[in-house]
Design a protein around this motif. Structure first.
Motif, PDB file in Angstrom:
ATOM      1  N   LYS A  43       4.800   6.661   2.190  1.00  0.00           N
ATOM      2  CA  LYS A  43       5.691   5.254   2.656  1.00  0.00           C
ATOM      3  C   LYS A  43       4.139   3.836   1.637  1.00  0.00           C
ATOM      4  O   LYS A  43       3.902   3.668   1.622  1.00  0.00           O
ATOM      5  CB  LYS A  43       4.765   5.036   3.805  1.00  0.00           C
ATOM      6  N   ILE A  44       5.575   3.494   1.608  1.00  0.00           N
ATOM      7  CA  ILE A  44       4.603   1.830   0.997  1.00  0.00           C
ATOM      8  C   ILE A  44       5.168   0.782   1.726  1.00  0.00           C
ATOM      9  O   ILE A  44       6.765   0.084   1.886  1.00  0.00           O
ATOM     10  CB  ILE A  44       5.975   1.814  -0.862  1.00  0.00           C
ATOM     11  N   VAL A  94       0.958  -1.056   0.011  1.00  0.00           N
ATOM     12  CA  VAL A  94       0.047  -0.123   0.213  1.00  0.00           C
ATOM     13  C   VAL A  94       1.061   1.262  -0.281  1.00  0.00           C
ATOM     14  O   VAL A  94       1.660   1.247   1.000  1.00  0.00           O
ATOM     15  CB  VAL A  94      -0.694   0.037   1.497  1.00  0.00           C
ATOM     16  N   ALA A  95       0.949   2.081  -0.917  1.00  0.00           N
ATOM     17  CA  ALA A  95       1.447   3.440  -1.510  1.00  0.00           C
ATOM     18  C   ALA A  95       0.522   4.501  -0.742  1.00  0.00           C
ATOM     19  O   ALA A  95      -0.360   4.735  -0.388  1.00  0.00           O
ATOM     20  CB  ALA A  95       2.024   4.063  -2.761  1.00  0.00           C
ATOM     21  N   GLU A  96       1.056   4.825   0.350  1.00  0.00           N
ATOM     22  CA  GLU A  96      -0.175   6.697   1.170  1.00  0.00           C
ATOM     23  C   GLU A  96       1.383   7.714   1.375  1.00  0.00           C
ATOM     24  O   GLU A  96       2.239   7.311   1.428  1.00  0.00           O
ATOM     25  CB  GLU A  96      -0.034   5.780   2.839  1.00  0.00           C
ATOM     26  N   THR A  97       0.530   8.734   0.800  1.00  0.00           N
ATOM     27  CA  THR A  97       0.805   9.572   0.917  1.00  0.00           C
ATOM     28  C   THR A  97       1.351  10.677   2.570  1.00  0.00           C
ATOM     29  O   THR A  97       0.090  10.536   2.936  1.00  0.00           O
ATOM     30  CB  THR A  97       0.724  10.500   0.202  1.00  0.00           C
ATOM     31  N   LYS A 115       4.991  -2.238  -6.684  1.00  0.00           N
ATOM     32  CA  LYS A 115       5.394  -1.197  -5.546  1.00  0.00           C
ATOM     33  C   LYS A 115       6.150  -2.354  -4.614  1.00  0.00           C
ATOM     34  O   LYS A 115       7.141  -1.436  -3.533  1.00  0.00           O
ATOM     35  CB  LYS A 115       3.550  -1.174  -4.771  1.00  0.00           C
ATOM     36  N   GLU A 116       6.161  -3.156  -4.903  1.00  0.00           N
ATOM     37  CA  GLU A 116       7.313  -3.756  -3.861  1.00  0.00           C
ATOM     38  C   GLU A 116       8.841  -3.235  -4.430  1.00  0.00           C
ATOM     39  O   GLU A 116       9.716  -3.234  -3.785  1.00  0.00           O
ATOM     40  CB  GLU A 116       7.070  -5.689  -4.873  1.00  0.00           C
ATOM     41  N   LYS A 117       8.939  -3.390  -5.947  1.00  0.00           N
ATOM     42  CA  LYS A 117      10.408  -2.636  -5.756  1.00  0.00           C
ATOM     43  C   LYS A 117      10.548  -1.700  -5.245  1.00  0.00           C
ATOM     44  O   LYS A 117      11.684  -1.172  -5.207  1.00  0.00           O
ATOM     45  CB  LYS A 117      10.504  -2.778  -7.998  1.00  0.00           C
ATOM     46  N   ALA A 150      -1.072   8.760 -10.688  1.00  0.00           N
ATOM     47  CA  ALA A 150       0.313   7.943 -10.944  1.00  0.00           C
ATOM     48  C   ALA A 150       0.296   7.126 -10.355  1.00  0.00           C
ATOM     49  O   ALA A 150       0.693   5.575 -10.076  1.00  0.00           O
ATOM     50  CB  ALA A 150       1.700   9.088 -11.325  1.00  0.00           C
ATOM     51  N   ILE A 151       0.483   7.475  -8.734  1.00  0.00           N
ATOM     52  CA  ILE A 151       0.836   6.629  -7.627  1.00  0.00           C
ATOM     53  C   ILE A 151      -0.206   5.392  -7.481  1.00  0.00           C
ATOM     54  O   ILE A 151      -0.055   4.184  -7.446  1.00  0.00           O
ATOM     55  CB  ILE A 151       1.084   7.302  -6.224  1.00  0.00           C
ATOM     56  N   ASP A 152      -2.018   6.066  -7.810  1.00  0.00           N
ATOM     57  CA  ASP A 152      -2.430   4.676  -7.631  1.00  0.00           C
ATOM     58  C   ASP A 152      -2.548   3.845  -9.030  1.00  0.00           C
ATOM     59  O   ASP A 152      -2.769   2.574  -8.462  1.00  0.00           O
ATOM     60  CB  ASP A 152      -4.259   5.726  -7.746  1.00  0.00           C
TER      61      ASP A 152
END
Length: 661
Positions: free
Chosen positions: A488-489, A424-427, A455-457, A446-448
């Motif tokens: 944060k990812i 999960v990518a959270e800004t 995202k793992e990389k 773009a993040i979504d």
């Protein structure tokens, strides 16, 4: 080229005779005819209205009632944003070509078809002429030219050219703009009306009628299909259906398409009646259908897309079950509706040999479709698309969800909770907004859109370097750096108790006017005798009028019984007409054979004595005689399809006579 069209009795079909009959008996007529008319618009007269209504009623019984569909009715005028979102504003177009001298605009693929088919007909004429000439003077190798009917010039083509033309015509629907332009140049395609060349390249022209709404003149269009009104009401339909999936909605109504130079009578018009079904399915179901087993043995004639790309038009007789099992038909739900469409056409009285299903090739697929097959009917104009059966996937519901923010989705409780582990990518909103300002939306988008793998990389890269770089088109140089204080990812685990999905849609779409005309041609034939008399052999349930009432003469003694019969027929919902003119009984019957009236009742002096009447069958002209009640009982069964004429003729007393000129 399409096979030669014949009548119901195997006679060569005379299209002019059919068209003349339909107009003379007021099945239809050009709109505003006394003002000269406008191409692509027609009015229906009394028999045409009745025939159309009977086709629609049969459609509603065959689909809406049989399948428990939810019927809706939405306006013809559709706001601009709806059709902008659906893709029709940009992509609902035909390729057209403009005459280089007089500016006439014609549909490009139709021009190619007309010109190449005319050349092939000319080749056939020339080959026939050559055989005759060879018999007379031995000039077997001498090329001959001869003017023949219409714009066809009899001139022999090389065998290789004939093959080329045949292959082009087989896959004409698959050509895009550049491909059509190349055909115009390579084969010197000229305007068949003027002989002039066309300006190149061909170009696209939108087919929708644009209108405005109210004093504010809000932009809108006449809908080109009835589908969008169903999609916009999906959530309400789902709620009405108690959240149960799968289900189907349906709509019958007028649509408008601003056709380029419409010809071919009712087959290509600018306002027409459609009957459309949207069947909503769970994409994870494999598009199975619970009633597929009921139709898997239905046999159809299928023209495969691969066959067309090879330049061929041979069909394969195949069962629906075999087609789905071998992958020739995309899925069970499409196959189910193909079978139901076939059965509907047969119910209308269409010839199974003149029905085929043609799979779309890739380039001709509508912008919303991932798979499509047309039910085509053979007419004097060739094979004509009358029903499109498309897999629209989740295209429309997804587009409208994204455009409006209203989730057109299905939510269902899972039988077992689902545990999902994902990145999960959270800004950090407090810092993210001030950092990117007006570009924030593009960066967030773009993040979504980052995939799980990416995202793992990026998570590992952010942990090691404290920053990452992602692609954001239109912002700076197209790349944006994000530091660990902005994003944060991390891998997270969550449990889902409900499932949310956008349904896929299978859409059978019926052109009622095209079915109407194709049916009229296919049931047309002429009765031979002292003079040829036209007959339209509609099935009783479809016929505009069910019964003709014929008093033997204008004797007033017959009127009470005719009135009584009319009342009884009306009580049984059987439409009837009275012909008490001074013409002979034979001529009165003949006039109504032209209208397709399947049965005739004659009241004569014997009727006044013993209350018996005669019943005549339109196609065989055989007659039986029995009491009013017996004849009425037979008529009800005949019209409802629970008894055939041969059964009636077998059980009721036969009658000879009264078929007089």
């Amino acid at each position: 080229m399409a096979p030669e069209m014949t009548t119901l009795k195997g006679q060569p079909l005379n299209r002019t005779a059919v068209d003349t009959l339909m107009r003379r008996r007021f099945f239809y007529t050009p709109t505003a005819d006394i003002y000269g008319g406008v191409a692509g618009f027609y009015d229906f007269g009394p028999p045409g209205c009745a025939l159309q209504a009977n086709i629609v009623e049969t459609w509603r019984k065959h689909f809406v009632l049989e399948e428990d569909m939810l019927e809706v009715d939405s306006p013809m005028i559709t706001p601009f944003p709806v059709l902008k979102t659906s893709g029709h504003v940009e992509r609902f177009c035909d390729f057209v070509a403009k005459d280089s001298e007089n500016g006439e605009i014609l549909r490009a693929d139709h021009v190619v078809e007309e010109v190449l088919e005319a050349r092939l007909k000319g080749d056939k004429e020339a080959r026939g002429q050559k055989v005759e000439a060879a018999a007379e003077d031995g000039a077997a190798d001498k090329k001959k030219k001869k003017k023949v009917k219409g714009k066809v010039e009899a001139i022999k083509l090389d065998d290789a050219v004939v093959q080329e033309y045949t292959e082009i015509l087989a896959k004409i629907d698959n050509y895009d703009g550049p491909g059509l332009s190349e055909l115009f140049e390579k084969y010197d395609i000229r305007n068949p009306n003027t002989g002039n060349k066309f300006k190149m390249p061909v170009y696209e022209q939108n087919l929708m009628f644009d209108v405005t709404i109210g004093g504010a003149r809000l932009p809108a269009y006449l809908r080109p299909e009835t589908a969008q009104g169903q999609f916009l009401n999906f959530s309400k339909l789902l709620e009405f259906n108690q959240q149960k999936m799968p289900f189907a909605s349906a709509q019958i109504g007028k649509s408008g398409r601003n056709e380029i130079a419409p010809r071919s009578g009712l087959l290509r018009v600018r306002e027409f009646l459609m009957a459309e079904i949207e069947h909503y399915v769970d994409p994870e179901s494999g598009k199975k259908h619970t009633r597929f087993h009921e139709v898997e043995d239905v046999k159809i004639n299928l023209l495969d897309g691969k066959v067309q790309l090879e330049g061929k038009t041979e069909t394969t007789a195949i069962t629906i079950g075999e087609g789905v099992r071998t992958g020739v038909i995309d899925n069970e739900t499409v196959g189910y509706f193909m079978a139901r469409i076939q059965l509907f056409m047969l119910r209308l009285g269409l010839d199974p040999a003149k029905i085929r299903f043609r799979e779309h090739m890739e380039n001709e697929m509508a912008h919303y479709a991932r798979y499509c097959v047309d039910c085509e009917l053979l007419t004097s104009y060739g094979w004509i698309e009358c029903v499109g059966c498309a897999d629209r996937s989740a295209y429309d519901l997804s587009c409208h969800t994204k455009a409006t923010g209203v989730p057109l989705v299905v939510r269902e409780t899972r039988q077992e909770p689902l545990t999902i582990t994902e990145y999960v990518a959270e800004t950090t909103k407090a810092k993210f907004g001030p950092r990117f300002k007006q570009d924030g939306k593009a960066v967030q988008s773009a993040i979504d859109q980052l995939t799980e793998e990416v995202k793992e990389k990026l998570s590992l890269e952010l942990k090691d370097n404290g920053k990452i770089t992602i692609a954001v088109p239109g912002v700076g140089d197209g790349k944006v750096e994000l530091t660990s204080d902005l994003i944060k990812i991390e891998q997270q685990t969550r449990t889902e108790h409900t499932r949310e999905f956008i349904p896929n849609v299978i859409e059978p779409s019926f052109g009622i006017g095209r079915i109407f005309y194709s049916l009229c041609e296919q049931v047309f034939w002429t009765r031979e005798g002292a003079e040829e008399r036209a007959v339209l052999s509609f099935p009783p349930a479809i016929a505009p009028t069910k019964v003709l009432l014929v008093p033997l003469s204008s004797n007033p003694d017959f009127k009470p019984m005719i009135a009584e019969l009319t009342k009884k027929l009306r009580k049984h919902h059987l439409s009837s007409r009275v012909d008490d003119s001074g013409a002979s009984i034979g001529k009165r019957y003949s006039r109504n054979d032209e209208l397709g009236t399947p049965f005739g009742i004659t009241v004569d002096f014997q009727s006044l004595k013993d209350n018996t009447i005669t019943l005549r069958d339109r196609d065989s002209t055989d007659q039986v005689r029995a009491t009013q009640d017996e004849i009425l009982e037979a008529l009800v069964k005949l019209v409802h399809g629970t008894e055939t004429w041969s059964q009636v003729y077998e059980r009721l007393p036969k009658f000879e006579g009264q078929e007089l000129e």
